[in-house]
Design an enzyme around this catalytic site. Structure first.
Site, PDB file in Angstrom:
ATOM      1  N   LYS A   1     -17.533  -0.414   2.630  1.00  0.00           N
ATOM      2  CA  LYS A   1     -18.344  -1.526   3.124  1.00  0.00           C
ATOM      3  C   LYS A   1     -19.562  -0.994   3.897  1.00  0.00           C
ATOM      4  O   LYS A   1     -20.696  -1.425   3.663  1.00  0.00           O
ATOM      5  CB  LYS A   1     -17.501  -2.430   4.023  1.00  0.00           C
ATOM      6  CG  LYS A   1     -18.220  -3.699   4.433  1.00  0.00           C
ATOM      7  CD  LYS A   1     -17.384  -4.488   5.424  1.00  0.00           C
ATOM      8  CE  LYS A   1     -16.228  -5.180   4.784  1.00  0.00           C
ATOM      9  NZ  LYS A   1     -16.528  -6.508   4.278  1.00  0.00           N
TER      10      LYS A   1
ATOM     11  N   ARG B   1     -15.477  -5.722  11.403  1.00  0.00           N
ATOM     12  CA  ARG B   1     -14.691  -5.668  10.160  1.00  0.00           C
ATOM     13  C   ARG B   1     -14.293  -4.244   9.819  1.00  0.00           C
ATOM     14  O   ARG B   1     -15.047  -3.311  10.060  1.00  0.00           O
ATOM     15  CB  ARG B   1     -15.512  -6.170   8.971  1.00  0.00           C
ATOM     16  CG  ARG B   1     -15.937  -7.596   9.020  1.00  0.00           C
ATOM     17  CD  ARG B   1     -16.884  -7.844   7.859  1.00  0.00           C
ATOM     18  NE  ARG B   1     -17.692  -9.013   8.058  1.00  0.00           N
ATOM     19  CZ  ARG B   1     -17.435 -10.201   7.529  1.00  0.00           C
ATOM     20  NH1 ARG B   1     -16.400 -10.366   6.750  1.00  0.00           N
ATOM     21  NH2 ARG B   1     -18.230 -11.220   7.759  1.00  0.00           N
TER      22      ARG B   1
ATOM     23  N   GLY C   1      -8.380  -7.351   2.081  1.00  0.00           N
ATOM     24  CA  GLY C   1      -7.534  -8.205   2.912  1.00  0.00           C
ATOM     25  C   GLY C   1      -6.407  -7.482   3.624  1.00  0.00           C
ATOM     26  O   GLY C   1      -5.597  -8.109   4.298  1.00  0.00           O
TER      27      GLY C   1
ATOM     28  N   MET D   1      -6.599  -5.048   5.974  1.00  0.00           N
ATOM     29  CA  MET D   1      -6.812  -4.740   7.393  1.00  0.00           C
ATOM     30  C   MET D   1      -7.455  -5.962   8.062  1.00  0.00           C
ATOM     31  O   MET D   1      -7.642  -6.990   7.444  1.00  0.00           O
ATOM     32  CB  MET D   1      -7.673  -3.499   7.519  1.00  0.00           C
ATOM     33  CG  MET D   1      -6.923  -2.254   7.092  1.00  0.00           C
ATOM     34  SD  MET D   1      -7.895  -0.786   7.239  1.00  0.00           S
ATOM     35  CE  MET D   1      -9.008  -0.910   5.883  1.00  0.00           C
TER      36      MET D   1
ATOM     37  N   ARG E   1     -20.231  -4.725  -3.696  1.00  0.00           N
ATOM     38  CA  ARG E   1     -19.496  -3.485  -4.007  1.00  0.00           C
ATOM     39  C   ARG E   1     -19.033  -3.559  -5.454  1.00  0.00           C
ATOM     40  O   ARG E   1     -19.026  -4.647  -6.054  1.00  0.00           O
ATOM     41  CB  ARG E   1     -18.287  -3.337  -3.092  1.00  0.00           C
ATOM     42  CG  ARG E   1     -17.337  -4.485  -3.232  1.00  0.00           C
ATOM     43  CD  ARG E   1     -16.147  -4.383  -2.317  1.00  0.00           C
ATOM     44  NE  ARG E   1     -15.406  -5.651  -2.342  1.00  0.00           N
ATOM     45  CZ  ARG E   1     -14.410  -5.950  -1.547  1.00  0.00           C
ATOM     46  NH1 ARG E   1     -14.019  -5.104  -0.646  1.00  0.00           N
ATOM     47  NH2 ARG E   1     -13.787  -7.102  -1.628  1.00  0.00           N
TER      48      ARG E   1
ATOM     49  N   HIS F   1      -6.713 -14.586  -2.536  1.00  0.00           N
ATOM     50  CA  HIS F   1      -5.966 -13.331  -2.389  1.00  0.00           C
ATOM     51  C   HIS F   1      -5.066 -13.073  -3.601  1.00  0.00           C
ATOM     52  O   HIS F   1      -5.061 -11.988  -4.178  1.00  0.00           O
ATOM     53  CB  HIS F   1      -5.133 -13.408  -1.103  1.00  0.00           C
ATOM     54  CG  HIS F   1      -4.284 -12.217  -0.885  1.00  0.00           C
ATOM     55  ND1 HIS F   1      -2.963 -12.169  -1.262  1.00  0.00           N
ATOM     56  CD2 HIS F   1      -4.561 -11.002  -0.368  1.00  0.00           C
ATOM     57  CE1 HIS F   1      -2.470 -10.989  -0.968  1.00  0.00           C
ATOM     58  NE2 HIS F   1      -3.424 -10.263  -0.414  1.00  0.00           N
TER      59      HIS F   1
ATOM     60  N   SER G   1      10.017  22.015 -23.898  1.00  0.00           N
ATOM     61  CA  SER G   1       9.619  20.674 -23.462  1.00  0.00           C
ATOM     62  C   SER G   1      10.239  20.476 -22.080  1.00  0.00           C
ATOM     63  O   SER G   1      11.458  20.581 -21.919  1.00  0.00           O
ATOM     64  CB  SER G   1      10.147  19.622 -24.436  1.00  0.00           C
ATOM     65  OG  SER G   1       9.821  18.347 -23.949  1.00  0.00           O
TER      66      SER G   1
ATOM     67  N   CYS H   1       8.438  15.793 -21.445  1.00  0.00           N
ATOM     68  CA  CYS H   1       8.963  14.548 -21.999  1.00  0.00           C
ATOM     69  C   CYS H   1       9.702  13.731 -20.939  1.00  0.00           C
ATOM     70  O   CYS H   1      10.326  12.729 -21.260  1.00  0.00           O
ATOM     71  CB  CYS H   1       9.862  14.809 -23.197  1.00  0.00           C
ATOM     72  SG  CYS H   1      11.270  15.827 -22.787  1.00  0.00           S
TER      73      CYS H   1
ATOM     74  N   TYR I   1       1.100  19.175 -25.008  1.00  0.00           N
ATOM     75  CA  TYR I   1       1.248  17.726 -25.159  1.00  0.00           C
ATOM     76  C   TYR I   1       2.061  17.124 -24.027  1.00  0.00           C
ATOM     77  O   TYR I   1       2.771  17.836 -23.306  1.00  0.00           O
ATOM     78  CB  TYR I   1       1.897  17.372 -26.510  1.00  0.00           C
ATOM     79  CG  TYR I   1       3.348  17.760 -26.629  1.00  0.00           C
ATOM     80  CD1 TYR I   1       4.363  16.901 -26.187  1.00  0.00           C
ATOM     81  CD2 TYR I   1       3.727  18.992 -27.156  1.00  0.00           C
ATOM     82  CE1 TYR I   1       5.691  17.252 -26.274  1.00  0.00           C
ATOM     83  CE2 TYR I   1       5.052  19.352 -27.257  1.00  0.00           C
ATOM     84  CZ  TYR I   1       6.037  18.483 -26.807  1.00  0.00           C
ATOM     85  OH  TYR I   1       7.360  18.834 -26.887  1.00  0.00           O
TER      86      TYR I   1
HETATM   87  C1  PEP Z   1      14.427  14.694 -18.563  1.00  0.00           C
HETATM   88  O1  PEP Z   1      15.400  15.109 -17.943  1.00  0.00           O
HETATM   89  O2  PEP Z   1      13.266  14.722 -18.127  1.00  0.00           O
HETATM   90  C2  PEP Z   1      14.615  14.094 -19.885  1.00  0.00           C
HETATM   91  C3  PEP Z   1      13.593  13.706 -20.604  1.00  0.00           C
HETATM   92  O3  PEP Z   1      15.876  13.906 -20.291  1.00  0.00           O
HETATM   93  P1  PEP Z   1      16.812  12.685 -19.817  1.00  0.00           P
HETATM   94  O4  PEP Z   1      15.956  11.754 -19.038  1.00  0.00           O
HETATM   95  O5  PEP Z   1      17.356  12.096 -21.052  1.00  0.00           O
HETATM   96  O6  PEP Z   1      17.834  13.395 -19.005  1.00  0.00           O
END
Ligand code: PEP
Ligand code: MG
Length: 914
Positions: A45, A113, A122, A124, A357, A476, A793, A860, A880
């Site tokens: 602000k 303010r 909103g 603070m 803003r 709000h 992974s 994963c 990945y």
């Molecule tokens: C993990 O442990 O991150 C995973 C992908 O396997 P799970 O959640 O099935 O244990």
């Protein structure tokens, strides 16, 4: 403290300057000490006010006390330099205005303010009309010729001051105000006459004295210092803390305080106040959008107490002011090259800008505005990528109501405040929402309120949708839900909400807590009952275009966690470039399979176990064929059985009850024997710490025939698909490895089965055998494991669990306490702990690649769909991330943002692989 004493105390400090920090930045008279780039120092602000002043816009002058001062205040430092600078700035303001704070015939009044670096709408506190006292109010009444306005301003100050500075809350004041209204027989606040307002003031002052033991301070400087400190303190109120936690804002940033000459929108019918956006923040449509109220102060517009008028109406009522407003806001949009959210006041026909803003917007609007602005030449395609928060892309995937063929009873239509649909059970307070969410009483919750206030933030967070009976598109509820990407219907005036009785009455029906309703935030409809919802189509042309800018710049590949062909189809629709995790156990829970699974587990010898596995084999094979076919030549990573076996068996307690019942009723039933055998096996399999017990690769090592069956199903499926002309790309993944020996044991079985299948079928496919890294020991010995594993992974769910030593299923017992104490900034199971778990990921990646330079590495765990974690994965050079299908768009965008950031600033040598 008296005015004199306070003046003296502050003036005494004025000469002391012990360091070089500049605490107070002035703006006014056509120039400002600061500028728009100083958000760190001045808050959003303050930086905006400086920028607007420098741009020559009609901004009421004032000064900003910078964020450093707040941090020092929080540390308990007594900041004499800041006080001294504040006094100097106040004198400068008084000179510029030709007024004195709270003194004389034309008293200066100011607003105080908050304004942090990141907008926290909103959350603070704010105090308006500061400087008014028993004398100044009379002077104001005389000078404005509007006593009603003067007394109303004073009573508002006492109320705000009592609530915010003196911690008295609002209720006592509201009770007085309502009782005077009742006595006077008026419905609306503005109908109260001056004498009645004077009575309110007398009662308010009595209340202050009664509750605090002190009089309402008459010394304007004492008011100012107390208000400033209260705004500093409001940085640490509960709702601000909750907001920061949700939005990942650092607790130590602190807020700036803006002290600004008041302008009044409640001076009479020629005055007014409003808020607006340069484009529609819900849809992104390029139309001027906003609301205003004549003869009102800002809080009246946003609080939802009076329903504001659309801004187009202002064009009719005050065309000159409207044109001026349009031209200013358009200039500001061009200047900031972004959607502007602005606040203005008209005092006696003259326009003042209080704020402009970059505006918050829904995901749909963010994408549309980004595309339009590129087309308009305001921003580049690369900049457009950063105009959408990765999590906002959920908006394209939010559910829609299924209406075709359904009998729909529309109970009321409110404002379409935030799009999407929500179907849930109603509750009437934020506390109830949190309670019933946490204890699982209601699956999905709709929070129903007259209007929401910042105190409701925690309840809004757990609710699926919000319904309010009052308030406009900038109320709000509307603003906050848009930011959260949550469905909201606001200002549904036909809904009568009785929060005390926990009832919603509409169209003659009364709905009680726990009853189902459906909301459509895109059209504003409130619908009876529990409608079904449809997932949104991700083929919106704007989205498709936006993603076509996003995808070419990212380096990180994005795969999906998908267990069955249906999930895989969904994943491909959302742009998955492979399956990073197929949890095979999910295939065993289907009704036609669980029986075979149990027989396999109950078998007490290898021969019987193999028989049961034989029955499961064709089912698994068919599932895998479906996955390979759906994913075509994209990689499919299949994880071998992971969970403890007892998860497939009935609960011990359940069995005990069934046995006890049968013993009483049919003691000779053969079922009883069966149940006793089952119970014995369940007891045999019982583990004290199952997540650290017989699971993961330990299952395949203890019962190699399980690995054999699964490997056979995978390779037979792959060859079958290949024979039909497909091109399956198979990665077999061994879970919960802690040592190279475990890896070698399982990899040997998998490779042996592969050769057997290929020989039997007279055909083969290429495949990799790799592992999940889910245990610290695996990360520490990753160089050895990579001798056997052809890919890694990171299972960051288990890796977080085992690194912290915190059960992933029990963290909720203490997470709130940890967040409150500032020990955790985020739930480590949602956002990767980069310093600890992340270090293991980085180290294991480097070690693994040292052994096997071509090692493919991904994650994963749930973190694969969390933007911050995805960016970290990019930085440390993973190949990945894999996440659930609905998080794919988010992950794709986060990966692109990380890549562009890296191009702009160079690789992060502390985190990167270089
Ligand atoms: C993990 O442990 O991150 C995973 C992908 O396997 P799970 O959640 O099935 O244990
Ligand atoms: Mg795991």
């Amino acid at each position: 403290m008296t005015q004199g004493a306070m003046d003296q105390a502050l003036a005494g400090q004025a000469g002391i300057t012990s360091n070089t920090t500049k605490y107070v930045y002035f703006f006014g008279g056509g120039a400002a000490d600061g500028n728009g780039r100083m958000k760190d120092v001045l808050g959003g602000k303050g930086a905006g006010l400086a920028e607007m002043t420098n741009a020559g816009l009609p901004v009421p002058p004032g000064f900003t006390i910078q964020t450093d001062a707040c941090r020092e205040y929080m540390r308990g430092a007594d900041n004499a330099d800041m006080n001294a600078e504040m006094l100097i700035a106040l004198e400068r303001l008084e000179r510029l205005q030709g007024q004195k704070l709270g003194h004389g015939e034309n008293p200066l009044l100011v607003s105080v303010r908050s304004g942090a670096k990141f907008s926290m709408p909103g959350m603070m506190d704010t105090i308006l009309n500061l400087g008014l006292n028993d004398q100044a109010v009379e002077a104001l009444a005389k000078r404005s010729g509007n006593p009603r306005f003067a007394y109303d301003s004073y009573r508002r100050l006492i109320q705000m001051f009592g609530d915010v500075v003196l911690d008295m809350g609002k209720k006592g004041f509201e009770a007085i105000f309502d009782s005077v209204k009742e006595r006077e027989g008026v419905k609306f606040d503005y109908e109260l006459q001056p004498q009645a307002l004077k009575d309110v003031i007398v009662e308010y002052k009595k209340l202050v004295k009664k509750e605090t033991g002190k009089d309402f301070p008459q010394a304007p400087l004492e008011q100012l210092v107390a208000a400033r400190d209260a705004v500093f303190r409001s940085w640490n109120n509960d709702r601000a803390k909750t907001y920061r936690r949700i939005n990942h804002i650092d607790d130590w940033l602190g807020t700036a305080v803006n002290v600004q000459a008041m302008v009044f929108g409640n001076l009479g019918e020629n005055s007014g106040t409003g808020v607006g956006f340069t484009r529609n923040p819900a849809t992104g449509e390029h139309v001027f959008f906003g609301e205003y109220l004549m003869n009102a102060q800002g809080e009246d517009v946003v609080s939802g107490v009076r329903t504001p008028l659309p801004i187009s109406e202002l064009e009719r009522v005050m065309p000159r002011v409207y044109e001026h407003l349009r031209s200013i806001t358009w200039k500001m949009e061009k200047h900031y090259r972004d959607l502007q959210d602005f606040e203005f006041t008209i005092q006696d026909g003259k326009l003042y800008m209080l704020q402009t803003r970059n505006g918050k917007r829904t995901g749909l609007a963010a994408v549309r505005i980004a595309i339009d602005m590129v087309r308009e030449g305001l921003i580049t395609q690369e900049e457009a990528i950063f105009r959408v928060e990765p999590n906002q892309l959920y908006d394209f995937l939010v559910p829609r109501l299924v209406e075709k063929g359904e009998k729909i009873e529309v109970l009321a239509t409110g404002l379409p405040a935030s799009p999407g649909a929500a179907v849930g059970q109603i509750v009437f307070s934020a506390e109830d929402a949190v309670k019933y969410h946490n204890n699982g009483t209601y699956r999905t919750i709709i929070l129903v309120r007259g209007e929401t206030t910042p105190e409701d933030i925690a309840g809004m967070e757990v609710a699926a949708g919000i319904l309010t009976s009052r308030g406009g598109m900038t109320s709000h509820a509307a603003v906050v839900t848009r930011g959260m990407g949550k469905c909201c219907v606001a200002g549904a005036g036909d809904c009568v909400v009785n929060e005390a009785k926990k009832e919603l009455t509409v169209k003659g029906h009364t709905y009680k807590q726990g009853d189902w309703i459906s909301l459509d935030g895109t059209t504003g409809r409130v619908i009876a009952g529990q409608l079904k919802t449809l997932p949104a189509q991700p083929d919106d042309p704007d989205l498709v275009k936006f993603m076509s800018w996003v995808d070419p710049v990212r380096r990180l590949k994005i795969r999906a966690n998908a267990d069955v062909p249906r999930d895989a189809k969904q994943a491909r629709l959302f742009g998955a470039e492979g399956i990073g995790l197929c949890r095979t156990e999910h295939m065993f829970f289907a009704e036609d399979r669980i029986g075979h699974m149990r027989t396999m587990i109950l078998a007490d010898n290898e021969k019987d176990r193999r028989e049961a596995l034989k029955a499961l084999l064709p089912m698994q094979r068919a599932d895998f064929e479906g996955l390979f076919e759906t994913m075509e030549s994209l990689p499919v990573t299949i994880r071998l059985l992971d969970p403890p076996l007892h998860e497939f068996l009935p609960q011990r307690e359940e069995l005990l009850v069934q046995i006890a019942r049968l013993e009483e009723t049919k003691p000779r039933s053969p079922k009883l024997k069966e149940l006793r055998t089952l119970l014995a096996r369940v007891q045999e399999l019982h583990e004290v710490n199952p997540m650290l017990g017989l699971r993961g690769c330990r299952l395949g090592i203890a019962f190699p025939e399980i690995t054999e069956m699964q490997a056979r199903a995978i390779f037979e499926a792959a060859v079958n698909v290949k024979v039909k002309g497909g091109d399956p790309h198979v990665d077999v993944m061994v879970p919960l490895i802690g040592s190279i020996e475990e890896m070698r044991n399982q990899a040997t079985i998998i490779r042996r089965i592969a050769s057997e299948v290929f020989k039997e079928k007279g055909s083969s496919v290429e495949f990799l055998v790799g592992t999940m890294i889910e245990l610290p020991r695996a990360a520490l010995t990753a160089d050895q494991i990579a001798e056997e594993a052809e890919f890694f992974s990171f299972g960051t769910n288990d890796l977080t669990q085992t690194t912290f030593g915190i059960s992933r299923d029990d963290i909720n017992h203490f997470l709130p306490a940890y967040m409150k104490a500032g020990i955790f900034k985020h739930d480590p199971f949602a956002t990767l702990d980069q310093a600890g778990v992340g270090l293991l990921v980085k180290m294991a990646t480097a070690k693994g690649r040292n052994t096997r330079p071509t090692l493919q590495v991904g994650i994963c765990g749930e973190h694969g769909g969390d933007p911050e974690s995805v960016k970290f994965c990019h930085k440390i050079g993973l190949n990945y991330v894999s996440c659930s299908p609905f998080r794919l768009l988010t992950a794709r965008l986060a990966a692109a943002q990380a890549a562009v950031q890296e191009m702009q600033t160079g690789p992060d040598i502390h985190n990167g692989t270089c």
